[in-house]
Design an enzyme around this catalytic site. Structure first.
Site, PDB file in Angstrom:
ATOM      1  N   GLU A 172       0.990   3.988   1.783  1.00  0.00           N
ATOM      2  CA  GLU A 172       1.533   4.498   3.049  1.00  0.00           C
ATOM      3  C   GLU A 172       2.718   3.644   3.519  1.00  0.00           C
ATOM      4  OE1 GLU A 172      -1.597   3.773   2.312  1.00  0.00           O
ATOM      5  OE2 GLU A 172      -3.031   5.132   3.285  1.00  0.00           O
ATOM      6  N   CYS A 182      -6.164   2.201   5.592  1.00  0.00           N
ATOM      7  CA  CYS A 182      -6.659   0.935   6.106  1.00  0.00           C
ATOM      8  C   CYS A 182      -5.981   0.662   7.453  1.00  0.00           C
ATOM      9  CB  CYS A 182      -6.376  -0.192   5.114  1.00  0.00           C
ATOM     10  SG  CYS A 182      -4.644  -0.686   5.022  1.00  0.00           S
ATOM     11  N   CYS A 215      -2.110   0.271   7.252  1.00  0.00           N
ATOM     12  CA  CYS A 215      -1.331   1.497   7.011  1.00  0.00           C
ATOM     13  C   CYS A 215      -1.377   2.415   8.232  1.00  0.00           C
ATOM     14  CB  CYS A 215      -1.850   2.202   5.772  1.00  0.00           C
ATOM     15  SG  CYS A 215      -1.480   1.277   4.269  1.00  0.00           S
ATOM     16  N   HIS A 254       0.848  -1.200   0.000  1.00  0.00           N
ATOM     17  CA  HIS A 254       0.000   0.000   0.000  1.00  0.00           C
ATOM     18  C   HIS A 254       0.881   1.247   0.000  1.00  0.00           C
ATOM     19  CE1 HIS A 254      -3.900  -1.971   1.756  1.00  0.00           C
ATOM     20  NE2 HIS A 254      -3.374  -2.665   0.748  1.00  0.00           N
TER      21      HIS A 254
HETATM   22 ZN   LIG Z   1      -3.405   0.440   3.496  1.00  0.00          ZN
END
Ligand SMILES: [Zn+2]
Length: 178
Positions: free
Chosen positions: A74, A102, A105, A72
Site C-alpha cells: 500500500e 496493517c 498502511c 509494504h
Molecule cells: Zn502494511
C-alpha cells in the site's frame, strides 16, 4: 478531510463490508500483481490506487528484495501514484489492497489524502510464513479500525487466497526472499 457520500450502499455514510462491487476489477488486478510478486520470491501482497475509475499507481511488497521493512504494497502504491501525479494529494482516491492493511498502511493511506482502503483478504487468511508474530502491531491495527471504521472496508473477492497459496508453493520450493 474527505467524507464518503451517503448512498443506498452506504447507509449513514459509512461504507459497509461487501458494498464495493465496483472495485472488484481493481481488487483482481491487485491479486494478479501479488501472485506475480510471490512468483518472484517476494511477499504476496499488492495494492492499486484508484480514483474516478482510473488507476493512479500500483505497488507490491518489496520488503525482502530491498531490505526495507516498511516497503509494504500500500505504501509503494501511494508513492507510485503520487510520483505519477507529480504531487502528494490523493483526495478522493481509494487504495485497493489484496489484504487487510496493517496500521502503517492504513495510516499512510489517510496521510496521502485518500478517502479509504478496501481489501480482499481478511488478515485471518494470511498463512504462517515463518515470521515472528507481532501482537503489538495487530493491536494497533485493531485500534485504528475502531477509531476510523469508515476508512477501511472488506470486499469479498474470488481468488483472495491465491497469492498466499502461490507464495507457500514458492517457499516449499526454496525460492523465496531472493
Ligand atoms: Zn502494511
Amino acid at each position: 478531510m474527505t467524507t464518503t457520500p451517503v448512498s443506498p450502499d452506504h447507509p449513514d455514510g459509512r461504507p459497509q463490508d461487501g458494498a464495493d462491487d465496483d472495485l472488484l476489477p481493481y481488487l483482481r488486478q491487485a491479486l494478479t500483481l501479488a501472485t506475480a510478486n510471490a512468483d518472484a520470491g517476494q511477499l504476496p501482497f499488492a495494492a492499486v490506487v484508484v480514483r474516478d475509475g482510473q488507476v493512479l499507481g500500483t505497488g507490491v511488497n518489496t520488503a525482502g528484495r530491498d531490505s526495507d521493512p516498511i516497503a509494504h504494497a500500500e505504501v509503494e502504491a501511494v508513492r507510485d501514484a503520487c510520483r505519477k501525479l507529480g504531487g502528494g494529494d490523493l483526495t478522493g482516491a481509494v487504495v485497493v489492497s489484496t489484504c487487510e492493511p496493517c496500521a502503517m498502511c492504513h495510516t499512510a493511506t489517510l496521510v496521502a489524502g485518500a478517502a479509504r482502503i478496501v481489501y480482499a483478504a481478511p488478515k485471518e487468511y494470511v498463512p504462517d510464513f515463518g515470521g515472528t508474530p507481532r501482537p503489538d502491531l495487530t493491536r494497533l491495527q485493531g485500534i485504528l479500525r475502531e477509531a476510523a471504521p469508515e476508512t477501511v472496508t472488506h470486499q469479498p473477492t474470488d481468488g483472495a487466497r491465491e497469492p498466499f497459496d502461490r507464495y507457500l508453493a514458492v517457499l516449499a520450493a526454496g525460492g523465496a526472499g531472493r
